[in-house]
Design an enzyme around this catalytic site. Sequence first.
Site, mmCIF file in Angstrom:
data_model
loop_
_atom_site.group_PDB
_atom_site.id
_atom_site.type_symbol
_atom_site.label_atom_id
_atom_site.label_comp_id
_atom_site.label_asym_id
_atom_site.label_seq_id
_atom_site.Cartn_x
_atom_site.Cartn_y
_atom_site.Cartn_z
ATOM 1 N N GLU A 1 0.811 -1.223 0.000
ATOM 2 C CA GLU A 1 0.000 0.000 0.000
ATOM 3 C C GLU A 1 0.845 1.274 0.000
ATOM 4 O OE1 GLU A 1 -2.665 -0.684 3.300
ATOM 5 O OE2 GLU A 1 -3.413 -2.530 2.427
ATOM 6 N N GLU B 1 -5.616 -10.689 -1.758
ATOM 7 C CA GLU B 1 -6.384 -10.542 -0.512
ATOM 8 C C GLU B 1 -7.882 -10.546 -0.816
ATOM 9 O OE1 GLU B 1 -5.137 -7.284 1.974
ATOM 10 O OE2 GLU B 1 -3.020 -7.552 1.503
HETATM 11 O O1 G3I Z 1 -3.038 -9.043 18.636
HETATM 12 C C1 G3I Z 1 -4.007 -8.190 19.258
HETATM 13 C C2 G3I Z 1 -4.578 -8.861 20.480
HETATM 14 O O2 G3I Z 1 -3.545 -9.041 21.427
HETATM 15 C C3 G3I Z 1 -5.700 -7.981 21.057
HETATM 16 O O3 G3I Z 1 -6.311 -8.645 22.116
HETATM 17 C C4 G3I Z 1 -6.746 -7.683 19.978
HETATM 18 C C5 G3I Z 1 -7.827 -6.744 20.491
HETATM 19 O O4 G3I Z 1 -8.458 -6.060 19.414
HETATM 20 O O5 G3I Z 1 -6.131 -7.080 18.872
HETATM 21 C C6 G3I Z 1 -5.129 -7.914 18.278
HETATM 22 O O6 G3I Z 1 -4.587 -7.235 17.192
HETATM 23 C C7 G3I Z 1 -5.404 -7.177 16.037
HETATM 24 C C8 G3I Z 1 -4.680 -7.898 14.908
HETATM 25 O O7 G3I Z 1 -5.408 -7.742 13.708
HETATM 26 C C9 G3I Z 1 -4.532 -9.385 15.188
HETATM 27 O O8 G3I Z 1 -5.764 -9.980 15.343
HETATM 28 C C10 G3I Z 1 -5.607 -5.726 15.693
HETATM 29 O O9 G3I Z 1 -6.414 -5.101 16.686
HETATM 30 C C11 G3I Z 1 -6.278 -5.602 14.339
HETATM 31 O O10 G3I Z 1 -6.293 -4.229 13.956
HETATM 32 C C12 G3I Z 1 -5.510 -6.394 13.305
HETATM 33 O O11 G3I Z 1 -6.199 -6.283 12.087
HETATM 34 C C13 G3I Z 1 -5.492 -6.700 10.949
HETATM 35 C C14 G3I Z 1 -5.366 -5.525 9.986
HETATM 36 O O12 G3I Z 1 -4.708 -5.959 8.807
HETATM 37 C C15 G3I Z 1 -4.583 -4.390 10.627
HETATM 38 O O13 G3I Z 1 -4.128 -3.489 9.750
HETATM 39 C C16 G3I Z 1 -6.261 -7.830 10.297
HETATM 40 O O14 G3I Z 1 -6.261 -8.966 11.167
HETATM 41 C C17 G3I Z 1 -5.601 -8.190 8.965
HETATM 42 O O15 G3I Z 1 -6.411 -9.130 8.297
HETATM 43 C C18 G3I Z 1 -5.470 -6.932 8.114
HETATM 44 O O16 G3I Z 1 -4.877 -7.253 6.895
HETATM 45 C C19 G3I Z 1 -4.714 -6.173 5.953
HETATM 46 C C20 G3I Z 1 -3.510 -6.487 5.109
HETATM 47 O O17 G3I Z 1 -2.391 -6.717 5.935
HETATM 48 C C21 G3I Z 1 -3.229 -5.396 4.101
HETATM 49 N N1 G3I Z 1 -4.381 -5.096 3.295
HETATM 50 C C22 G3I Z 1 -5.618 -4.846 4.032
HETATM 51 C C23 G3I Z 1 -5.900 -5.998 5.001
HETATM 52 C C24 G3I Z 1 -7.207 -5.765 5.727
HETATM 53 O O18 G3I Z 1 -7.115 -4.654 6.573
#
Ligand code: G3I
Length: 380
Positions: free
Chosen positions: A163, A270
């Site tokens: 991105e 994705e």
């Molecule tokens: O690991 C913590 C955990 O300890 C905590 O309890 C929990 C509470 O909300 O959060 C956990 O972290 C989360 C993490 O995913 C792991 O589950 C974050 O809040 C959450 O924001 C994060 O979201 C990820 C997101 O990227 C963040 O930018 C999504 O899983 C993931 O699928 C997503 O993937 C992105 C690609 O990398 C790039 N393109 C877009 C795509 C969708 O956003």
Amino acid sequence: MRDMADFQIPLLALVITMTSTLALAGQSPSSQPTLRQIAGPRLLIGGAIMAADLEDPKVAQLIATELSTVTGGNEFKPDFLQREKGTFTFERADKIIAFAQQHDIKVVGHTLCWHQQTPAWMFQKPDKSPLSREEALDNLKTHIETVMKHFKGKVIGWDVVNEGIADDPKQYIRDTPARRAIGDDIIIQAFKLAHAADPDVELYYNDYNIDAPYKRDRALRLVRDLKAAGVRLDAVGIQGHWLLNSPPASEVDDAITAFAKEGVKVMITEMDVDVLPRKAAGADISATEKAGFDPYKNGIPAGVLQAQGKRYGELFKVFMKHRSDITRITLWGIDDGRSWLNNFPVRGRTNYPMLWDRELHPKPAYEAVRKELLSASTEG
Ligand code: G3I
């Protein structure tokens, strides 16, 4: 360019592959070939997974039988691998690698340089002002070198930069802490560092909405700029966070043609099809919407699932048309229950974007994808 015949698997070979893959996964053959078996070795079919998903044996089994590649949804990102400067934490990513090796699944590394999920120290001073170019490049180099050497021979390719293009059509490179510290050549520098760290692995540029005309031209410009800089670039990843009715499949078709013309492979990296109302498309995670309908909280009408199946089908038809240029199609998740789209752009909704439902049963979308893969594999 790949020959069309390379993609085709004679029925006998398909049955043999199916039997051996299932034996590997430790289960008895089912009545129909799975997605990875139909697509064969020349077209990887993938999903984004979390290490924690693998603790559920049913999910692990589904991944092992249906998919030939996985991408760590979070575990290979900078804040998972080096949250504290100099302390690398590979355990969760290594779990994904071990599972993949056990089941003959290829792993894609996601991602080395991104403006999200990256610790601030990498490009910023404690007061949030940019580090000097030298310091920032040094941090990026250490991260890329250490990570790529750790995973050498274990991943097939890396999303080097994720991105990196601005959403504003008037800007080219996205304004991020990395760009503010390093400069407009941040993407080129990241690719150079990656190639130096592991000259054998494939390198990808990955982004959302680069199929849409407003961003596509700048992505094509980036491909040319990377080539002009003498940098290795194997493929462009079109993320594919799409909606039921947008973008038009013809736009995706045109984008694949345009990238292939630049001499790079194209990957759909994705993919999901959001069925809920939405103001903005893509995956701009800053564009969260404060309130929104949650119309399918208590269940989704069969007609919507059929419409989603049709949508997956029309998009896979486009991919199959371009099968000499598309080497991988990865879905961003496995089942509806675990998808990121239950929390984006509105938190806590009930979404249904994937091929498998919350009980891991295949949906009409799965059948539509299977049909398109099958007809491509049997075309003369
Ligand atoms: O690991 C913590 C955990 O300890 C905590 O309890 C929990 C509470 O909300 O959060 C956990 O972290 C989360 C993490 O995913 C792991 O589950 C974050 O809040 C959450 O924001 C994060 O979201 C990820 C997101 O990227 C963040 O930018 C999504 O899983 C993931 O699928 C997503 O993937 C992105 C690609 O990398 C790039 N393109 C877009 C795509 C969708 O956003």
